[in-house]
Write an enzyme that holds these catalytic residues in place. Structure first.
Site, PDB file in Angstrom:
ATOM      1  N   ARG A 118     -31.764  33.523 -30.185  1.00 27.44           N
ATOM      2  CA  ARG A 118     -32.718  32.634 -29.514  1.00 27.44           C
ATOM      3  C   ARG A 118     -32.055  31.391 -28.924  1.00 27.44           C
ATOM      4  NH1 ARG A 118     -38.116  32.531 -33.015  1.00 27.44           N
ATOM      5  NH2 ARG A 118     -38.869  31.618 -31.081  1.00 27.44           N
ATOM      6  N   HIS A 139     -25.311  38.973 -29.222  1.00 26.05           N
ATOM      7  CA  HIS A 139     -25.515  37.529 -29.217  1.00 26.05           C
ATOM      8  C   HIS A 139     -24.435  36.763 -29.984  1.00 26.05           C
ATOM      9  CE1 HIS A 139     -29.325  38.169 -27.220  1.00 26.05           C
ATOM     10  NE2 HIS A 139     -29.574  39.117 -28.098  1.00 26.05           N
ATOM     11  N   PRO A 193     -33.665  28.531 -41.042  1.00 26.59           N
ATOM     12  CA  PRO A 193     -32.984  28.153 -42.290  1.00 26.59           C
ATOM     13  C   PRO A 193     -33.328  26.721 -42.708  1.00 26.59           C
ATOM     14  CG  PRO A 193     -31.394  28.649 -40.523  1.00 26.59           C
ATOM     15  CD  PRO A 193     -32.752  28.761 -39.932  1.00 26.59           C
ATOM     16  N   GLU A 194     -33.596  26.548 -43.995  1.00 24.69           N
ATOM     17  CA  GLU A 194     -33.848  25.218 -44.544  1.00 24.69           C
ATOM     18  C   GLU A 194     -32.644  24.821 -45.405  1.00 24.69           C
ATOM     19  OE1 GLU A 194     -37.757  24.845 -46.287  1.00 24.69           O
ATOM     20  OE2 GLU A 194     -38.605  26.303 -44.908  1.00 24.69           O
TER      21      GLU A 194
END
Ligand SMILES: [Zn+2]
Length: 273
Positions: free
Chosen positions: A111, A92, A2-3
């Site tokens: 991750r 997760h 994400p930016e």
């Protein structure tokens, strides 16, 4: 990853759902994120009221009562999802937060490169993660002459300079390529070869492109979702990023992809000089 537009979209969604809510219960199921999650996170947060949600670069800041700030970074694959507590938990889902609204906030991150930190409000700006960041592209101090002070002596390629978080915070590879496409400049151009007027154009284009991406709720390639677990839509409006071999939207040339460092750059060989 994400930016800025994706993080801004998430912050706006979170603000709507979380502001004014009291935290009833916090359950940490996995502490091993980029940094270990504080053992006493639940102890500190339970009973506190969420005051609002703010963004600094790609960090999500959640001030809570008692002068603390709960900070998140989504890393590569983090998601903060606001759900009905009946929604089945996923593998997760590392942090679960029950709110007095009867809803649940879940931090999901396959991750585990994300970050969840609790800091005293008055220590926030001393955090190493925030201290080194350059201005936000929406800050008044981010101007053409500011950017030019970095480009004029730099041998770095302009795409790489825009990715430098110490110069301007929040731009990643997708938007760096898109911004340069909008001003007709190749991402491979050495910064010092740009005229001042070109640098001013880039500086002005940065908030324009980011605002447009926020309007489309960000870009979803793989993991990114907003707080309601919905996709962004800006991927349908990209001019060059990840479009190598496809036709330019403005001329018959196919978009080119070149490797600079370990991240690809994309451009139209006709429209970008
Ligand atoms: Zn073109």
């Amino acid at each position: 990853m994400p930016e800025l537009p994706e993080v801004e979209t998430i912050c706006r969604g979170l603000e709507l759902h979380l502001a004014g809510r009291r935290i009833l219960k916090v359950k940490v199921r996995e502490r091993r994120l980029r940094c270990l999650v504080d053992r006493r996170l639940a102890e500190y947060l339970e009973g506190k009221t969420i005051l609002g949600v703010e963004r600094r670069a790609k960090y999500i800041l959640i001030p809570v009562s008692g002068d603390m700030v709960w900070m998140y970074h989504l890393g590569m694959s983090g998601k903060l999802i606001h759900v009905d507590p009946q929604t089945p938990r996923q593998k997760h889902d590392h942090i679960l937060v029950s709110l007095d609204s009867g809803r649940e906030l879940r931090y999901h991150d396959p991750r585990r490169f994300g970050l969840s930190l609790l800091v005293a409000a008055n220590r926030l700006h001393d955090l190493p993660q925030l201290k080194r960041l350059g201005p936000d592209p929406f800050d008044a101090c981010f101007t053409g002459s500011y950017l030019h002070s970095f480009t004029k002596h730099s041998d770095r390629r302009i795409r790489d300079l825009l990715l430098d978080q110490q110069i301007v915070a929040g731009i990643g590879n997708i938007y760096a390529n898109e911004i340069l496409s909008c001003v007709g400049i190749r991402p491979t151009t050495r910064s010092r070869r740009l005229r001042r007027s070109q640098v001013e154009e880039i500086a002005a284009m940065i908030p324009t492109v980011l605002r447009e991406a926020i309007r489309w709720c960000g870009t979803s390639f793989s993991d990114y979702r907003d707080v309601d677990d919905k996709f962004g839509e800006f991927q349908n409006h990209l001019r060059v990023y990840d479009r190598d071999g496809e036709k330019c939207r403005f001329c018959p040339s196919p978009i080119k992809r070149v490797a600079i460092g370990n991240r690809s750059a994309f451009y139209c060989p006709t429209c970008q000089k």
